[in-house]
Scaffold this active site. Sequence first.
Site, mmCIF file in Angstrom:
data_model
loop_
_atom_site.group_PDB
_atom_site.id
_atom_site.type_symbol
_atom_site.label_atom_id
_atom_site.label_comp_id
_atom_site.label_asym_id
_atom_site.label_seq_id
_atom_site.Cartn_x
_atom_site.Cartn_y
_atom_site.Cartn_z
ATOM 1 N N GLU A 248 0.847 -1.200 0.000
ATOM 2 C CA GLU A 248 0.000 0.000 0.000
ATOM 3 C C GLU A 248 0.880 1.248 0.000
ATOM 4 O O GLU A 248 1.985 1.220 0.544
ATOM 5 C CB GLU A 248 -0.880 0.028 1.257
ATOM 6 C CG GLU A 248 -1.865 -1.114 1.334
ATOM 7 C CD GLU A 248 -2.747 -1.065 2.591
ATOM 8 O OE1 GLU A 248 -3.659 -1.898 2.692
ATOM 9 O OE2 GLU A 248 -2.498 -0.208 3.471
ATOM 10 N N LYS A 250 2.403 4.500 1.345
ATOM 11 C CA LYS A 250 2.590 5.006 2.717
ATOM 12 C C LYS A 250 2.380 6.515 2.678
ATOM 13 O O LYS A 250 3.274 7.278 2.283
ATOM 14 C CB LYS A 250 3.983 4.669 3.252
ATOM 15 C CG LYS A 250 4.156 5.044 4.720
ATOM 16 C CD LYS A 250 5.519 4.630 5.247
ATOM 17 C CE LYS A 250 5.638 4.702 6.767
ATOM 18 N NZ LYS A 250 5.398 5.993 7.339
ATOM 19 N N ARG A 255 -1.871 9.801 11.352
ATOM 20 C CA ARG A 255 -2.627 8.576 11.621
ATOM 21 C C ARG A 255 -3.945 8.966 12.272
ATOM 22 O O ARG A 255 -3.977 9.777 13.208
ATOM 23 C CB ARG A 255 -1.820 7.680 12.565
ATOM 24 C CG ARG A 255 -2.429 6.307 12.816
ATOM 25 C CD ARG A 255 -2.213 5.401 11.626
ATOM 26 N NE ARG A 255 -2.672 4.050 11.837
ATOM 27 C CZ ARG A 255 -1.878 3.011 12.113
ATOM 28 N NH1 ARG A 255 -0.579 3.196 12.262
ATOM 29 N NH2 ARG A 255 -2.372 1.798 12.246
ATOM 30 N N ARG A 270 -2.438 8.960 16.601
ATOM 31 C CA ARG A 270 -1.550 7.802 16.769
ATOM 32 C C ARG A 270 -1.290 7.505 18.249
ATOM 33 O O ARG A 270 -1.183 6.383 18.656
ATOM 34 C CB ARG A 270 -0.226 8.144 16.089
ATOM 35 C CG ARG A 270 0.794 7.078 16.095
ATOM 36 C CD ARG A 270 2.089 7.702 15.621
ATOM 37 N NE ARG A 270 3.063 6.701 15.221
ATOM 38 C CZ ARG A 270 3.779 5.992 16.080
ATOM 39 N NH1 ARG A 270 3.625 6.149 17.376
ATOM 40 N NH2 ARG A 270 4.657 5.110 15.636
ATOM 41 N N GLU A 300 -4.997 7.342 7.256
ATOM 42 C CA GLU A 300 -4.058 8.471 7.329
ATOM 43 C C GLU A 300 -4.752 9.701 6.742
ATOM 44 O O GLU A 300 -5.247 9.650 5.608
ATOM 45 C CB GLU A 300 -2.801 8.103 6.527
ATOM 46 C CG GLU A 300 -1.652 9.056 6.684
ATOM 47 C CD GLU A 300 -0.725 8.737 7.857
ATOM 48 O OE1 GLU A 300 -1.055 7.872 8.706
ATOM 49 O OE2 GLU A 300 0.321 9.391 7.940
ATOM 50 N N PHE A 341 -7.183 2.410 5.465
ATOM 51 C CA PHE A 341 -6.515 1.139 5.135
ATOM 52 C C PHE A 341 -6.918 0.002 6.058
ATOM 53 O O PHE A 341 -6.483 -1.122 5.881
ATOM 54 C CB PHE A 341 -4.996 1.288 5.070
ATOM 55 C CG PHE A 341 -4.364 2.018 6.237
ATOM 56 C CD1 PHE A 341 -4.227 1.423 7.472
ATOM 57 C CD2 PHE A 341 -3.887 3.315 6.062
ATOM 58 C CE1 PHE A 341 -3.632 2.092 8.520
ATOM 59 C CE2 PHE A 341 -3.289 4.001 7.121
ATOM 60 C CZ PHE A 341 -3.162 3.385 8.354
ATOM 61 N N ARG A 418 4.566 -3.397 16.904
ATOM 62 C CA ARG A 418 5.357 -3.231 15.689
ATOM 63 C C ARG A 418 5.844 -4.630 15.343
ATOM 64 O O ARG A 418 6.699 -5.182 16.015
ATOM 65 C CB ARG A 418 6.546 -2.309 15.981
ATOM 66 C CG ARG A 418 7.220 -1.752 14.749
ATOM 67 C CD ARG A 418 8.452 -0.940 15.108
ATOM 68 N NE ARG A 418 8.156 0.357 15.689
ATOM 69 C CZ ARG A 418 7.724 1.418 15.007
ATOM 70 N NH1 ARG A 418 7.496 1.326 13.716
ATOM 71 N NH2 ARG A 418 7.493 2.557 15.609
ATOM 72 N N LYS A 424 7.414 -1.546 6.474
ATOM 73 C CA LYS A 424 7.482 -0.318 5.665
ATOM 74 C C LYS A 424 8.796 -0.240 4.896
ATOM 75 O O LYS A 424 9.829 -0.730 5.362
ATOM 76 C CB LYS A 424 7.272 0.915 6.542
ATOM 77 C CG LYS A 424 8.319 1.112 7.597
ATOM 78 C CD LYS A 424 8.027 2.336 8.453
ATOM 79 C CE LYS A 424 8.919 2.346 9.676
ATOM 80 N NZ LYS A 424 8.736 3.478 10.550
HETATM 81 P P1 ATP Z 1 7.141 7.003 10.397
HETATM 82 O O1 ATP Z 1 7.931 7.824 11.343
HETATM 83 O O2 ATP Z 1 7.947 6.333 9.336
HETATM 84 O O3 ATP Z 1 5.897 7.665 9.907
HETATM 85 P P2 ATP Z 1 5.922 5.683 12.537
HETATM 86 O O4 ATP Z 1 6.937 5.317 13.550
HETATM 87 O O5 ATP Z 1 5.055 6.835 12.772
HETATM 88 O O6 ATP Z 1 6.666 5.780 11.152
HETATM 89 P P3 ATP Z 1 5.439 3.157 11.525
HETATM 90 O O7 ATP Z 1 4.821 1.975 12.090
HETATM 91 O O8 ATP Z 1 6.892 3.068 11.437
HETATM 92 O O9 ATP Z 1 5.005 4.439 12.305
HETATM 93 O O10 ATP Z 1 4.860 3.411 10.074
HETATM 94 C C1 ATP Z 1 3.516 3.299 9.898
HETATM 95 C C2 ATP Z 1 2.906 4.665 9.806
HETATM 96 O O11 ATP Z 1 2.736 4.999 8.447
HETATM 97 C C3 ATP Z 1 1.513 4.610 10.364
HETATM 98 O O12 ATP Z 1 1.516 4.985 11.733
HETATM 99 C C4 ATP Z 1 0.713 5.573 9.514
HETATM 100 O O13 ATP Z 1 0.676 6.836 10.153
HETATM 101 C C5 ATP Z 1 1.503 5.694 8.246
HETATM 102 N N1 ATP Z 1 0.832 5.103 7.068
HETATM 103 C C6 ATP Z 1 0.622 5.743 5.899
HETATM 104 N N2 ATP Z 1 0.036 4.956 5.006
HETATM 105 C C7 ATP Z 1 -0.170 3.761 5.600
HETATM 106 C C8 ATP Z 1 -0.745 2.534 5.178
HETATM 107 N N3 ATP Z 1 -1.213 2.364 3.938
HETATM 108 N N4 ATP Z 1 -0.801 1.524 6.085
HETATM 109 C C9 ATP Z 1 -0.304 1.668 7.326
HETATM 110 N N5 ATP Z 1 0.260 2.804 7.786
HETATM 111 C C10 ATP Z 1 0.339 3.852 6.928
#
Ligand code: ATP
Length: 586
Positions: A248, A250, A255, A270, A300, A341, A418, A424
Amino acid sequence: MDFIRVVDSFTEMSNTRRRLELTEILVSLFGEAGADLKKLVYLIQGKLAPDYEGIELGMADKLLIKGLSLISGRPEKDVEELFIREGDLGLVALQIAGGKSQNTLISQKLTVQYVYDSLIRLAKTKGEGSIRNKIGLFQDLVINSSPGEAMYITRIVSGKLRLGVSDATILDALVKAFADKDQAAGIEEAYNFHPDIGLIAEMLRNGEVSRVLEIGPAPMIPAKVMLAERLHEVRQILEKMGGTASFEYKYDGLRTQIHVKDGEVRIFSRGSEETTRNFPDIVKHTVETFSCTSCILDGEAVPYDSETGELYPFQTVSRRRGRKYDLDAKSKEIPIVVFLFDIIYLDGKELHREPYEARRKILESLFVPDDHFKLASRLVSSDEDDIEKFFEQSISSGCEGIVAKNVSADSVYRAGARGWLWIKLKRDYQSKFEDSLDLVVIGSFGGHGRRKGTYGALLMASYNKESDTFESICKLGTGFTDEVLFNLPRKFEGITSKDKPARVESTMIPDTWFEPVHVLEIIGAEITISPVHSCAYGIIEEGAGLAIRFPRFTGKWREDKTPEDATTTSEIIQMYKLQKKGNVGS
Ligand code: ATP
């Protein structure tokens, strides 16, 4: 339970930094608490209820100074001076209660129930005369307190208890006191879906472990969001996912967890912070779009130009989050689209144990995509070239990369975890070491020359999940605009600490310590071995830790992250190893 018993444990806790000892202190306290357990657990968190109930204490320093002045008969100015000297109203209360004359000593013994109930009354006092009533309730508590009780009550009332006990440690202690070790993961999962530690404590005490293990998502209760692991190559991802996965886009926004129940909508971030009033447009469109009686949607939110289909940067939305006024005008100026999503609850049915593919199908059947709600673009594939192309497409559409999702039958929704079910892949991982890291501010060094009046550098830390501590990893001095830089002392007011805060590990001593609260996004040149930093100390090399070389602030405050959501020490170790192998940094 007598409150003095709790105070003795608080004092014991403040004398140790070891997680195991903290847990043991809690276990014995919980064992004696009886029916007061629920209230006790909230008090240990410095709270009265789970955050999402919005019952806030946080009485202003000014009012507490007034209260302490009335109790002691000393002018407010004196109490204020004492506060400036001590830097902690708790210590001021300790002195004042210690100096109470005999005839003001009322011998009513404080109990956990009495303290909790008074604090609830204090928090709920609103409207005319509320300030007087709040001060009165606070006075009543302190007058009946021993010095130690007065100190901790004052800290709780001011919202600054800071025992250094995290929710994870409280949960550990609850498991030790009332359940079996092998039920720990299930109990943690229950908490992640229903983050009310008091409720879980009470159920465990009542012997309802099996009911706790059944807890899943519920509308209007913010579930912790599922998170992704990271990898650096499509090939590695396909291997981990068993050959095929759903990829998907990103999206780079906020969030957003949307809850619907009988026409009411609540939105959570989040970090489970309620953001409903910042997004009146999303609320309105949710009501118009989703006809179900209840659901929990995950997605998102991204600023979006419906004419061009262009996505705007995160910062544009981020400004909106904190905005209190003029929201309608703002929502017209920056329309928001939510890319959905996931769905974990629908019309009375929990969906978190359904596989990802089934959840996605349900989500697809629920609405017709428009300018307000869209489905996250996806590609289910096992072909590396196609996936690489899809990745490039996502970048040119203004996304950060892709998130791969496991399509097997056991690809459930894991709240707050996680794990490898979601992985990702971001663009910057692929080229050089420009991984952004989210680090916690734990201290500052005084500024000189042009930086006089603010800080020269901040001391930053990673989060060690295993020991539940924050480990120093670098000094951060670049990437700040003047405006941000000179605003820092104000921003950090109220989180300074006289001594090294309870969960901080650092041999480097800054001029000022900060409680681990703020998370900043930084990028660096590489991860190096460091004799002066505590991150992963002794793990890669004896007598040394890991540090970030040439760290630079990206300008992004990760206000959506709690300090426990920061980059973990084990992630840093993983990145260091990858960098050594040449996958990153070449
Ligand atoms: P980052 O700092 O890279 O945004 P993070 O630490 O906030 O990451 P991660 O679990 O590493 O969180 O990455 C997932 C984040 O990516 C999710 O919290 C969400 O906000 C965002 N996101 C965007 N598109 C998607 C998607 N299609 N599916 C899941 N998460 C997504």
